[in-house]
Motif scaffolding. Sequence first.
Motif, PDB file in Angstrom:
ATOM      1  N   THR A  52       0.848  -1.191   0.000  1.00  0.00           N
ATOM      2  CA  THR A  52       0.000   0.000   0.000  1.00  0.00           C
ATOM      3  C   THR A  52       0.885   1.243   0.000  1.00  0.00           C
ATOM      4  OG1 THR A  52      -0.129   0.054   2.429  1.00  0.00           O
ATOM      5  CG2 THR A  52      -1.880  -1.159   1.251  1.00  0.00           C
TER       6      THR A  52
ATOM      7  N   ASP B  55       0.848   3.633   1.956  1.00  0.00           N
ATOM      8  CA  ASP B  55       1.209   4.042   3.318  1.00  0.00           C
ATOM      9  C   ASP B  55       1.759   2.879   4.151  1.00  0.00           C
ATOM     10  OD1 ASP B  55      -1.124   2.578   3.527  1.00  0.00           O
ATOM     11  OD2 ASP B  55      -2.072   3.931   4.968  1.00  0.00           O
ATOM     12  N   CYS B  56       2.386   1.914   3.504  1.00  0.00           N
ATOM     13  CA  CYS B  56       2.844   0.705   4.196  1.00  0.00           C
ATOM     14  C   CYS B  56       3.934   0.988   5.227  1.00  0.00           C
ATOM     15  CB  CYS B  56       3.354  -0.318   3.180  1.00  0.00           C
ATOM     16  SG  CYS B  56       4.868   0.164   2.338  1.00  0.00           S
TER      17      CYS B  56
ATOM     18  N   ARG C   1       5.288   3.462   0.422  1.00  0.00           N
ATOM     19  CA  ARG C   1       5.749   2.704  -0.742  1.00  0.00           C
ATOM     20  C   ARG C   1       7.001   3.316  -1.364  1.00  0.00           C
ATOM     21  NH1 ARG C   1       1.439   2.912  -4.639  1.00  0.00           N
ATOM     22  NH2 ARG C   1       0.481   1.203  -3.504  1.00  0.00           N
TER      23      ARG C   1
ATOM     24  N   ARG D 206      -7.363  -5.664   1.628  1.00  0.00           N
ATOM     25  CA  ARG D 206      -8.013  -5.648   0.324  1.00  0.00           C
ATOM     26  C   ARG D 206      -8.716  -4.317   0.149  1.00  0.00           C
ATOM     27  NH1 ARG D 206     -11.776 -10.050   0.279  1.00  0.00           N
ATOM     28  NH2 ARG D 206     -13.115  -8.599   1.360  1.00  0.00           N
ATOM     29  N   ASP D 207      -8.469  -3.686  -0.996  1.00  0.00           N
ATOM     30  CA  ASP D 207      -9.184  -2.458  -1.339  1.00  0.00           C
ATOM     31  C   ASP D 207      -9.799  -2.640  -2.723  1.00  0.00           C
ATOM     32  OD1 ASP D 207      -7.123  -2.100  -3.183  1.00  0.00           O
ATOM     33  OD2 ASP D 207      -6.139  -0.527  -2.025  1.00  0.00           O
TER      34      ASP D 207
ATOM     35  N   TRP E 139      -5.793  -7.125  -3.268  1.00  0.00           N
ATOM     36  CA  TRP E 139      -4.969  -7.294  -2.060  1.00  0.00           C
ATOM     37  C   TRP E 139      -3.606  -6.634  -2.237  1.00  0.00           C
ATOM     38  CZ3 TRP E 139      -6.608  -9.184   2.486  1.00  0.00           C
ATOM     39  CH2 TRP E 139      -7.804  -9.905   2.503  1.00  0.00           C
ATOM     40  N   ARG E 140      -3.134  -6.031  -1.161  1.00  0.00           N
ATOM     41  CA  ARG E 140      -1.765  -5.490  -1.071  1.00  0.00           C
ATOM     42  C   ARG E 140      -1.290  -5.694   0.356  1.00  0.00           C
ATOM     43  NH1 ARG E 140      -0.463  -1.825  -5.569  1.00  0.00           N
ATOM     44  NH2 ARG E 140      -2.399  -1.137  -6.503  1.00  0.00           N
TER      45      ARG E 140
ATOM     46  N   THR F 152       0.258  -4.160   3.672  1.00  0.00           N
ATOM     47  CA  THR F 152       0.316  -2.838   4.300  1.00  0.00           C
ATOM     48  C   THR F 152       1.345  -2.773   5.422  1.00  0.00           C
ATOM     49  OG1 THR F 152      -1.030  -1.007   5.101  1.00  0.00           O
ATOM     50  CG2 THR F 152      -1.521  -3.191   6.036  1.00  0.00           C
TER      51      THR F 152
END
Length: 177
Positions: free
Chosen positions: A31, A33-34, A47, A112-113, A117-118, A120
Motif C-alpha cells: 500500500t 502508506d505501508c 511505498r 483488500r481495497d 490485495w496489497r 500494508t
Amino acid sequence: MTDDEQITALFDRMSAAWTAGDARAYGECFTADCDYVSYDGNRAQGREPVVASHDKLFRGVLHGSALVGRIESIRHLGEGVALVHSTGSVLTAWRKTLPKRRLTRNTIVAVRDADGWRFTAIHNGRIRPVTPPEPDSLPARMARGLVHVSQRLGLGRAAAQPGTVNSTASPQYVRRS
C-alpha cells in the motif's frame, strides 16, 4: 480466485519482482502508506521509500538475487484484512542453495481495497532460535548474582529496593525519524 489464492499470488508476484530486480513492481505489492521493517530493524514508511531502498539494493549488493519463500499461514482477521506468516531468504546470484542462517520469518498484514490485495505492513526477522537457559543453569545463576551485586552497589535499575519499580531508571525510548 479465493482470498487466500489472491494473497498467495500477491506473495508470488512480490518474490518475482524481487528476482527480476524490479523495485517499482516490488513496491506495487504494498500500500502507499505501508510500514516495512527489514531483517536488521530498519523501518521504511510508505511505498516510495520501499521502492527507493530496494532499487538501491537491486542495483547494488543484491543485484541478480532471488527472493525465495513460501507462505506458512494466512489468518483472516476481519473483512479485507489478513495476517500472513511466511518464511524466505535471499538467494544471491553466486549461490545455488540458501544459507541456513539467512532464513527469515515474515509477519505480513494484507489488506483488500478496490484494486485487490496489497501488503500494508511487513516485519522480517532472522530465524535464529535461542533456547532460554534453565533457572538453575550457570548463566541464570550468574544473572541473579549480577542483580544482587548491582543492588548492593546501587547500580542500574537493580538499585531500587527489591520489589519496587525505579521509575527514574526506566529506559527512555527516542523516536527516530
